[in-house]
Every structure is written in C-alpha cells, then in structure tokens.
Scaffold this motif. Structure first.
Motif, PDB file in Angstrom:
ATOM      1  N   GLY A 118       0.805  -1.215   0.000  1.00 37.23           N
ATOM      2  CA  GLY A 118       0.000   0.000   0.000  1.00 37.23           C
ATOM      3  C   GLY A 118       0.836   1.261   0.000  1.00 37.23           C
ATOM      4  N   ALA A 119       0.129   2.397   0.047  1.00 32.37           N
ATOM      5  CA  ALA A 119       0.791   3.694  -0.058  1.00 32.37           C
ATOM      6  C   ALA A 119       1.787   3.921   1.079  1.00 32.37           C
ATOM      7  N   LYS A 120       2.920   4.547   0.740  1.00 31.54           N
ATOM      8  CA  LYS A 120       3.964   4.888   1.694  1.00 31.54           C
ATOM      9  C   LYS A 120       4.368   6.335   1.451  1.00 31.54           C
ATOM     10  N   LYS A 121       5.221   6.836   2.327  1.00 22.76           N
ATOM     11  CA  LYS A 121       5.787   8.161   2.136  1.00 22.76           C
ATOM     12  C   LYS A 121       7.218   8.018   1.651  1.00 22.76           C
ATOM     13  N   LEU A 122       7.637   8.947   0.812  1.00 22.99           N
ATOM     14  CA  LEU A 122       9.011   8.907   0.327  1.00 22.99           C
ATOM     15  C   LEU A 122       9.993   9.025   1.487  1.00 22.99           C
ATOM     16  N   ARG A 165      -1.996   9.034 -13.325  1.00 28.00           N
ATOM     17  CA  ARG A 165      -2.815   9.130 -12.117  1.00 28.00           C
ATOM     18  C   ARG A 165      -4.267   9.461 -12.445  1.00 28.00           C
ATOM     19  N   ALA A 166      -4.472  10.386 -13.375  1.00 28.50           N
ATOM     20  CA  ALA A 166      -5.837  10.755 -13.746  1.00 28.50           C
ATOM     21  C   ALA A 166      -6.562   9.578 -14.397  1.00 28.50           C
ATOM     22  N   ASN A 167      -5.896   8.909 -15.316  1.00 26.76           N
ATOM     23  CA  ASN A 167      -6.521   7.787 -16.017  1.00 26.76           C
ATOM     24  C   ASN A 167      -6.741   6.598 -15.091  1.00 26.76           C
ATOM     25  N   ALA A 168      -5.780   6.344 -14.184  1.00 29.94           N
ATOM     26  CA  ALA A 168      -5.918   5.218 -13.272  1.00 29.94           C
ATOM     27  C   ALA A 168      -6.979   5.485 -12.213  1.00 29.94           C
ATOM     28  N   THR A 169      -7.156   6.724 -11.829  1.00 33.41           N
ATOM     29  CA  THR A 169      -8.217   7.070 -10.880  1.00 33.41           C
ATOM     30  C   THR A 169      -9.587   6.835 -11.512  1.00 33.41           C
ATOM     31  N   GLN A 213      -5.149  -3.162  -9.437  1.00 36.73           N
ATOM     32  CA  GLN A 213      -6.063  -2.146  -8.924  1.00 36.73           C
ATOM     33  C   GLN A 213      -5.220  -0.957  -8.498  1.00 36.73           C
ATOM     34  N   PHE A 214      -5.760   0.229  -8.687  1.00 37.46           N
ATOM     35  CA  PHE A 214      -5.040   1.453  -8.341  1.00 37.46           C
ATOM     36  C   PHE A 214      -5.813   2.223  -7.287  1.00 37.46           C
ATOM     37  N   GLN A 215      -5.077   2.755  -6.313  1.00 36.29           N
ATOM     38  CA  GLN A 215      -5.694   3.619  -5.310  1.00 36.29           C
ATOM     39  C   GLN A 215      -4.603   4.392  -4.590  1.00 36.29           C
ATOM     40  N   ASN A 216      -4.802   5.701  -4.470  1.00 33.84           N
ATOM     41  CA  ASN A 216      -3.889   6.545  -3.692  1.00 33.84           C
ATOM     42  C   ASN A 216      -2.428   6.382  -4.115  1.00 33.84           C
ATOM     43  N   ASP A 217      -2.165   6.475  -5.400  1.00 29.25           N
ATOM     44  CA  ASP A 217      -0.808   6.402  -5.936  1.00 29.25           C
ATOM     45  C   ASP A 217      -0.174   5.025  -5.795  1.00 29.25           C
ATOM     46  N   LEU A 266       3.830   5.222  -6.457  1.00 31.63           N
ATOM     47  CA  LEU A 266       4.339   6.408  -7.145  1.00 31.63           C
ATOM     48  C   LEU A 266       4.503   7.519  -6.116  1.00 31.63           C
ATOM     49  N   PHE A 267       5.720   7.986  -5.931  1.00 30.73           N
ATOM     50  CA  PHE A 267       5.991   9.043  -4.961  1.00 30.73           C
ATOM     51  C   PHE A 267       5.983  10.399  -5.671  1.00 30.73           C
ATOM     52  N   SER A 268       5.148  11.296  -5.189  1.00 32.03           N
ATOM     53  CA  SER A 268       4.954  12.580  -5.860  1.00 32.03           C
ATOM     54  C   SER A 268       5.599  13.757  -5.129  1.00 32.03           C
ATOM     55  N   GLU A 269       6.376  13.480  -4.091  1.00 27.75           N
ATOM     56  CA  GLU A 269       6.912  14.559  -3.260  1.00 27.75           C
ATOM     57  C   GLU A 269       7.844  15.512  -4.018  1.00 27.75           C
TER      58      GLU A 269
END
Length: 268
Positions: free
Chosen positions: A88-92, A137-141, A162-166, A190-193
């Motif tokens: 799941g989602a993590k922080k950079l 991100r837009a298309n996967a959302t 499945q995609f959720q929250n990057d 995907l880290f967006s920082e």
C-alpha cells in the motif's frame, strides 16, 4: 431454490433447471446473469431471491465478463484494497532522505534512486516525468483496474491490478475472484513529493511473494504505464472499467495483443 454465497466475490448459482446460471451482487441487489460465451449479460434484477435483511444498499458493483468456458466476476476495488494491505501507499520519507534529494538536480535524483535499488532482487525502481505521472494518475483514478496476461509456459496467467492513492496492487485474477483481498504479489507506489521541485515522480515496486520474478515485475510495470498513456490501449482499459458489457475477452487477446506487447517490452 437458490443457493447464495456471501463470500467474496458475491456469487450464487441457480439450479440446473433454470436458464440463468449465475447471480452476482450489483448495486445492492442480486442480478441473474446469463453467459453469452463472451460477456455475462444481466437478464433481470433479483430482489425477490434473497432473504430480507441480507441485502446491503451500499454494496459495490463488480465487473463481470466471460471467456469461452469460464465466467469471471470481479469484486470491487474498495474490497480489494483493505486498510493495511501489503504494497500500500507509503511516504518517500520512509525510504529516502528527502531534504538531501531536494538539493540535487533532477538528473542526479534519478541516478541516486535507480542506483539505490539496482541490485535488489525483490525491488523494481523507476522514475517518470511530471506530465506522465499526472496522465497516469488521472486515467488510473478513473479506470483503476485492468487485466495483464503473464506468459507461463505455452499459456499465460491472468493478473489483475487495482489502483488507489498512488499505489498499484497486482494479484492473480483467480485469487482476486476467490476473495484474496489480503494477497498482493506486486505492490507499486508512485511518490509525488518531488513533483513541484523537480518535475519528477519516483516509482518503487516490491515483490510480495515468489509468484513473479524481477524481470516479470519490470514488464508488468511497463505494460501498466503503456495501458494508461497510449490512447489506443487506454480505450480498452476504459471499456473494461466503464463498459464491462462491451469487454470481450477473446477480442482483447486478439486485438489488444497483450502477449505480443509483453514480449516487446524490455525495460521501464
């Protein structure tokens, strides 16, 4: 008499004498489905077949399609991505010293990131430009799920993501159908920082089981990126997510040519 199972995915079956062969939970009711040889077509709403009190109006709508012999009923994204799911989602900041990266040029950040994970057997690392990240991100959302046939011997194994929250989560379709929401074989974040400062997103994929090799994970990520970036490919993703009744598995294999695409992919 109708036999109904409430285990994921929510599927029940009609007795042999009935022309309809499958029930699936859709929009708060059970819907009889009839296999056409390609797609499961809803033939009526099934409110009367379930006992009062068992229906939940908030139940999510699954996707359903068939191949020549098998009916696929895919559960919802919310069910699949339970809180705390591996991959799941993590922080950079959990993986890198962000203040130090901020001092480096985009080119140097890319070099550092790739070098850090170059020899990690169970990790795949990559980068993407800001425009690519925002498009994916837009298309996967909008369309968070799709199929990915992975060659196995003379055949192939169907994976679903499945995609959720990057985050992208990958698991075998069979496992997903059987309610394996806690099993993730490949998780990609995907880290967006660094988007604002470096116009760069960092990609980190981690193998969570022995099902896939590192080389297969690399190709799966490349396949996913192409699915959301190429307009022709994305049209199939939209059909799968938004117009499931029009998604014919045999046409997907023949026209999208996922196996051929797989063999043509060498790197991220």
């Amino acid at each position: 008499q109708v036999f109904v199972s409430f285990a994921r995915p929510r599927i029940g079956t009609f007795p042999p004498s009935c022309k309809c062969d499958t029930l699936v939970w859709m929009a708060g009711v059970f819907v009889p489905l009839r296999s056409t040889g390609r797609l499961c077509v809803a033939v009526g709403r099934g409110r009367s077949i379930a006992q009062p009190g068992l229906l939940r109006a908030s139940a999510p709508q699954p996707l359903a399609f068939t191949s020549a012999r098998r009916t696929y009923v895919i559960g919802s994204l919310n069910e699949a991505l339970a809180k705390g799911t591996p991959g799941g989602a993590k922080k950079l900041s959990d993986m890198a010293k962000v203040p130090m990266l901020l001092k480096e040029s985009p080119t140097r950040v890319r070099e550092i990131w790739l070098e850090q994970f170059r020899d990690k057997e169970f990790v795949v690392a990559g980068t993407m430009a800001s425009d690519e990240y925002h498009t994916i991100r837009a298309n996967a959302t909008a369309c968070p799920m799709f199929l990915l046939p992975v060659p196995r011997g003379e055949g192939y194994m169907n994976m679903v993501w499945q995609f959720q929250n990057d985050s992208f989560m990958y698991q075998p379709l069979e496992s997903f159908q059987q309610g394996g929401s806690g099993r993730i074989d490949l998780g990609v974040v995907l880290f967006s920082e660094l988007l604002e400062s470096h116009k760069l997103a960092l990609l980190h994929g981690e193998l969570q089981s022995g099902l896939l090799s590192n080389a297969e994970a690399v190709r799966m990520i490349r396949y996913t990126r192409e699915a959301y970036l190429d307009p022709i490919c994305f049209a199939w993703v939209q059909k799968f997510n938004q117009r499931a009744r029009e998604f014919h598995y045999e046409d997907f294999i023949k026209e999208f040519m996922p196996i051929e695409r797989w063999h043509a992919m060498d790197s991220i």
